[in-house]
Design a protein around this motif. Structure first.
Motif, PDB file in Angstrom:
ATOM      1  N   GLN A   1      -5.169   0.346 -20.100  1.00 21.81           N
ATOM      2  CA  GLN A   1      -5.308  -0.895 -19.350  1.00 21.81           C
ATOM      3  C   GLN A   1      -4.617  -0.791 -17.985  1.00 21.81           C
ATOM      4  O   GLN A   1      -3.730   0.046 -17.784  1.00 21.81           O
ATOM      5  N   LEU A   2      -5.023  -1.675 -17.077  1.00 22.81           N
ATOM      6  CA  LEU A   2      -4.501  -1.679 -15.711  1.00 22.81           C
ATOM      7  C   LEU A   2      -3.998  -3.060 -15.341  1.00 22.81           C
ATOM      8  O   LEU A   2      -4.653  -4.072 -15.604  1.00 22.81           O
ATOM      9  N   ALA A   3      -2.819  -3.114 -14.721  1.00 25.18           N
ATOM     10  CA  ALA A   3      -2.299  -4.345 -14.122  1.00 25.18           C
ATOM     11  C   ALA A   3      -1.706  -3.977 -12.771  1.00 25.18           C
ATOM     12  O   ALA A   3      -0.884  -3.062 -12.677  1.00 25.18           O
ATOM     13  N   GLY A   4      -2.133  -4.675 -11.725  1.00 25.36           N
ATOM     14  CA  GLY A   4      -1.645  -4.306 -10.400  1.00 25.36           C
ATOM     15  C   GLY A   4      -1.645  -5.469  -9.438  1.00 25.36           C
ATOM     16  O   GLY A   4      -2.154  -6.551  -9.728  1.00 25.36           O
ATOM     17  N   GLY A   5      -1.056  -5.219  -8.270  1.00 31.14           N
ATOM     18  CA  GLY A   5      -0.961  -6.265  -7.266  1.00 31.14           C
ATOM     19  C   GLY A   5      -1.029  -5.721  -5.858  1.00 31.14           C
ATOM     20  O   GLY A   5      -0.621  -4.582  -5.596  1.00 31.14           O
ATOM     21  N   THR A   6      -1.540  -6.542  -4.956  1.00 34.57           N
ATOM     22  CA  THR A   6      -1.622  -6.217  -3.542  1.00 34.57           C
ATOM     23  C   THR A   6      -0.377  -6.731  -2.832  1.00 34.57           C
ATOM     24  O   THR A   6       0.080  -7.842  -3.098  1.00 34.57           O
ATOM     25  N   VAL A   7       0.162  -5.927  -1.936  1.00 32.30           N
ATOM     26  CA  VAL A   7       1.370  -6.291  -1.195  1.00 32.30           C
ATOM     27  C   VAL A   7       1.183  -7.621  -0.467  1.00 32.30           C
ATOM     28  O   VAL A   7       0.151  -7.867   0.156  1.00 32.30           O
ATOM     29  N   PHE A   8       2.212  -8.472  -0.549  1.00 32.56           N
ATOM     30  CA  PHE A   8       2.231  -9.718   0.215  1.00 32.56           C
ATOM     31  C   PHE A   8       3.660  -9.949   0.701  1.00 32.56           C
ATOM     32  O   PHE A   8       4.613  -9.601   0.015  1.00 32.56           O
ATOM     33  N   GLY A   9       3.797 -10.539   1.893  1.00 33.38           N
ATOM     34  CA  GLY A   9       5.115 -10.820   2.440  1.00 33.38           C
ATOM     35  C   GLY A   9       5.449  -9.951   3.621  1.00 33.38           C
ATOM     36  O   GLY A   9       6.622  -9.756   3.949  1.00 33.38           O
ATOM     37  N   VAL A  10       4.400  -9.425   4.280  1.00 32.52           N
ATOM     38  CA  VAL A  10       4.601  -8.562   5.439  1.00 32.52           C
ATOM     39  C   VAL A  10       4.718  -9.427   6.694  1.00 32.52           C
ATOM     40  O   VAL A  10       3.869 -10.294   6.925  1.00 32.52           O
ATOM     41  N   PRO A  11       5.736  -9.229   7.521  1.00 33.79           N
ATOM     42  CA  PRO A  11       5.850 -10.013   8.754  1.00 33.79           C
ATOM     43  C   PRO A  11       4.632  -9.829   9.657  1.00 33.79           C
ATOM     44  O   PRO A  11       3.999  -8.758   9.655  1.00 33.79           O
ATOM     45  N   GLU A  12       4.322 -10.857  10.412  1.00 34.25           N
ATOM     46  CA  GLU A  12       3.169 -10.795  11.311  1.00 34.25           C
ATOM     47  C   GLU A  12       3.326  -9.632  12.289  1.00 34.25           C
ATOM     48  O   GLU A  12       4.380  -9.409  12.863  1.00 34.25           O
TER      49      GLU A  12
ATOM     50  N   VAL B   1       5.207 -11.758  -6.509  1.00 31.87           N
ATOM     51  CA  VAL B   1       4.121 -12.553  -5.943  1.00 31.87           C
ATOM     52  C   VAL B   1       3.327 -11.658  -5.000  1.00 31.87           C
ATOM     53  O   VAL B   1       3.892 -11.078  -4.067  1.00 31.87           O
ATOM     54  N   GLY B   2       2.045 -11.519  -5.253  1.00 33.15           N
ATOM     55  CA  GLY B   2       1.209 -10.625  -4.471  1.00 33.15           C
ATOM     56  C   GLY B   2       0.096 -11.348  -3.739  1.00 33.15           C
ATOM     57  O   GLY B   2      -0.108 -12.553  -3.910  1.00 33.15           O
ATOM     58  N   GLY B   3      -0.647 -10.588  -2.960  1.00 33.77           N
ATOM     59  CA  GLY B   3      -1.773 -11.139  -2.217  1.00 33.77           C
ATOM     60  C   GLY B   3      -3.097 -10.939  -2.911  1.00 33.77           C
ATOM     61  O   GLY B   3      -4.149 -11.302  -2.389  1.00 33.77           O
ATOM     62  N   GLY B   4      -3.087 -10.368  -4.085  1.00 30.51           N
ATOM     63  CA  GLY B   4      -4.286 -10.123  -4.880  1.00 30.51           C
ATOM     64  C   GLY B   4      -3.847  -9.426  -6.147  1.00 30.51           C
ATOM     65  O   GLY B   4      -2.761  -8.843  -6.210  1.00 30.51           O
ATOM     66  N   GLU B   5      -4.682  -9.495  -7.175  1.00 31.00           N
ATOM     67  CA  GLU B   5      -4.295  -8.951  -8.468  1.00 31.00           C
ATOM     68  C   GLU B   5      -5.412  -8.043  -8.984  1.00 31.00           C
ATOM     69  O   GLU B   5      -6.595  -8.311  -8.770  1.00 31.00           O
ATOM     70  N   GLN B   6      -5.014  -7.008  -9.688  1.00 36.09           N
ATOM     71  CA  GLN B   6      -5.973  -6.115 -10.315  1.00 36.09           C
ATOM     72  C   GLN B   6      -5.776  -6.159 -11.827  1.00 36.09           C
ATOM     73  O   GLN B   6      -4.652  -6.034 -12.319  1.00 36.09           O
ATOM     74  N   TYR B   7      -6.889  -6.347 -12.524  1.00 32.90           N
ATOM     75  CA  TYR B   7      -6.870  -6.492 -13.982  1.00 32.90           C
ATOM     76  C   TYR B   7      -7.962  -5.609 -14.565  1.00 32.90           C
ATOM     77  O   TYR B   7      -9.153  -5.879 -14.386  1.00 32.90           O
ATOM     78  N   ASN B   8      -7.555  -4.528 -15.210  1.00 31.37           N
ATOM     79  CA  ASN B   8      -8.500  -3.573 -15.774  1.00 31.37           C
ATOM     80  C   ASN B   8      -9.520  -3.141 -14.726  1.00 31.37           C
ATOM     81  O   ASN B   8      -9.152  -2.521 -13.746  1.00 31.37           O
TER      82      ASN B   8
ATOM     83  N   SER C   1      10.108   7.109  -8.701  1.00 25.65           N
ATOM     84  CA  SER C   1      10.204   5.674  -8.449  1.00 25.65           C
ATOM     85  C   SER C   1       9.004   5.188  -7.646  1.00 25.65           C
ATOM     86  O   SER C   1       8.437   5.929  -6.840  1.00 25.65           O
ATOM     87  N   ILE C   2       8.609   3.951  -7.899  1.00 26.77           N
ATOM     88  CA  ILE C   2       7.610   3.271  -7.080  1.00 26.77           C
ATOM     89  C   ILE C   2       8.160   1.904  -6.712  1.00 26.77           C
ATOM     90  O   ILE C   2       8.987   1.337  -7.440  1.00 26.77           O
ATOM     91  N   GLY C   3       7.728   1.358  -5.564  1.00 31.26           N
ATOM     92  CA  GLY C   3       8.238   0.073  -5.136  1.00 31.26           C
ATOM     93  C   GLY C   3       7.247  -0.707  -4.308  1.00 31.26           C
ATOM     94  O   GLY C   3       6.339  -0.138  -3.691  1.00 31.26           O
ATOM     95  N   THR C   4       7.427  -2.017  -4.306  1.00 29.18           N
ATOM     96  CA  THR C   4       6.600  -2.911  -3.505  1.00 29.18           C
ATOM     97  C   THR C   4       7.491  -3.980  -2.887  1.00 29.18           C
ATOM     98  O   THR C   4       8.703  -4.007  -3.108  1.00 29.18           O
ATOM     99  N   ILE C   5       6.895  -4.868  -2.096  1.00 27.28           N
ATOM    100  CA  ILE C   5       7.647  -5.951  -1.476  1.00 27.28           C
ATOM    101  C   ILE C   5       7.112  -7.288  -1.977  1.00 27.28           C
ATOM    102  O   ILE C   5       6.032  -7.362  -2.558  1.00 27.28           O
ATOM    103  N   GLY C   6       7.889  -8.349  -1.758  1.00 27.38           N
ATOM    104  CA  GLY C   6       7.404  -9.671  -2.115  1.00 27.38           C
ATOM    105  C   GLY C   6       8.456 -10.524  -2.787  1.00 27.38           C
ATOM    106  O   GLY C   6       9.558 -10.069  -3.108  1.00 27.38           O
ATOM    107  N   THR C   7       8.106 -11.780  -3.008  1.00 22.97           N
ATOM    108  CA  THR C   7       8.958 -12.704  -3.751  1.00 22.97           C
ATOM    109  C   THR C   7       9.050 -12.246  -5.199  1.00 22.97           C
ATOM    110  O   THR C   7       8.051 -11.851  -5.797  1.00 22.97           O
ATOM    111  N   LYS C   8      10.251 -12.300  -5.759  1.00 25.00           N
ATOM    112  CA  LYS C   8      10.510 -11.747  -7.081  1.00 25.00           C
ATOM    113  C   LYS C   8      10.810 -12.839  -8.100  1.00 25.00           C
ATOM    114  O   LYS C   8      11.437 -13.837  -7.788  1.00 25.00           O
TER     115      LYS C   8
END
Length: 363
Positions: A143-154, A342-349, A54-61
């Motif tokens: 191909q690659l599709a990815g995202g940077t974690v967003f939604g971390v408390p200060e 919803v992420g803080g950045g996106e990776q595309y290929n 399993s893999i997991g991330t955080i953020g608005t879904k």
């Protein structure tokens, strides 16, 4: 390709029970959870499915037309997909040392050029990661599709999850081969070049800080302010309307402004390199662009079985401010089974981008 998407609410235990109700014998799990229960959710999924990676991330879904930043979403994939999951640690140092492990997992799924994708979620260091993945994926046509974690408390550090444990300074990934059809990655840019088509060249940068110091030999903020007639102190606030774009051939990849320094340097979320060709972009008719993307996907795919997407937080802020984000989520779900974050950045290929939607679509 068969897939299961479940949603759960409440504390970690209740959310996992609800989200996995009916999920039997998955080959792999991808999940999204709120930051405060991320560790518990990861551990509970590992306990419930001890043999399932399993893999997991955080953020608005975004899950089949519904939007939430509080629930837990679980995607289960099954035996009609060949899947290998992994984690790359210490990504701020030298992620390239993981190349051999990634290549091993690619070989184990017998990856093909039109049926295999890499899905990844990371805590940062996107340019290093894209370079690492590209060296493994491009020669196989993956191909690659990815995202940077967003939604971390200060005050907290971003995390991702792999096989029941949380990792900081890391990237988790899944190599997925669809044995029932193709898979294709899409990039959606709702910003366009200005009608004037004016371009500039980055003549002074600090890549370690992702700072664009000068364009055409002049302070970057000064050039931006003059061309768009925006006061310097309002440049960063104008990012939802006029971000910058880095031209690579005929494509433009967005770089969002994060802050401005006293010397007129613009610090961005995406690195700009010296001699890059830069445009100041304008917001297009995003509803029409969204429709065109969906029509393209429908035209490319005989039947969509699953859509995995990553949306930039700036797109969320723009759409939410216009009262459009819920409509957008429902429109994405009209394609087929859909889970997005919803992420803080996106990776595309081979590129890291900002203010963009990227998605992997499975037949």
């Amino acid at each position: 390709m068969k897939s299961f998407i479940g949603v759960g609410t409440g504390n970690a235990k209740n959310a996992v029970q609800e989200a996995t109700r009916g999920l039997d014998s998955p080959e792999a799990i991808i999940f999204i959870a709120p930051f405060d229960i991320m560790g518990e959710v990861a551990a509970l999924l590992k306990e419930q499915y001890p043999q399932t990676p399993s893999i997991g991330t955080i953020g608005t879904k975004l899950v089949n037309g519904q939007v939430s930043d509080k629930n837990v979403s679980v995607l289960g994939l099954f035996s009609d997909a060949k899947i290998r999951c992994g984690v790359i640690e210490h990504i701020s140092e030298c992620p390239v040392t993981s190349i051999r492990e990634v290549e091993k997992k690619i070989a184990e799924v017998s990856a093909g050029r039109e049926d295999t994708v890499c899905i990844e979620y990371c805590t940062g260091e996107e340019e290093k990661l894209v370079t690492t993945f590209t060296s493994c994926l491009e020669k196989k046509g993956i191909q690659l599709a990815g995202g940077t974690v967003f939604g971390v408390p200060e005050g907290e550090e971003p995390v991702v999850a792999y096989n029941g444990k949380l990792y900081k300074n890391a990237c988790v990934y899944a190599i997925i081969k669809n044995t029932t059809g193709r898979v294709k990655v899409y990039k959606e840019n709702i910003y366009k070049k200005q009608p004037s088509n004016i371009h500039h060249f980055a003549t002074k940068v600090d890549t370690s800080r992702k700072a664009l110091i000068e364009l055409d030999g002049k302070p970057a903020a000064e050039v931006y302010s003059r061309e768009l007639e925006i006061p310097k102190e309002k440049i960063v606030d104008n990012v939802l309307k006029n971000p910058m774009g880095r031209a690579v051939g005929e494509e433009v990849f967005i770089s969002s402004m994060m802050s401005m320094e006293p010397n007129g340097a613009l610090v961005n979320y995406k690195r700009i390199n010296k001699n890059d060709c830069i445009y100041f972009l304008a917001l297009g008719d995003y509803q029409e662009i969204e429709r065109e993307t969906r029509e393209q996907i429908k035209g490319d795919m005989r039947q969509v079985s699953l859509v995995l997407s990553i949306d930039c937080i700036y797109r969320y802020l723009l759409y939410d401010g216009e009262g459009y984000f819920t409509t957008y989520a429902k429109d994405m779900a009209s394609l087929g089974n859909h889970m997005g974050v919803v992420g803080g950045g996106e990776q595309y290929n081979n590129q890291h981008v900002n203010q963009t939607m990227v998605c992997a679509v499975f037949e």
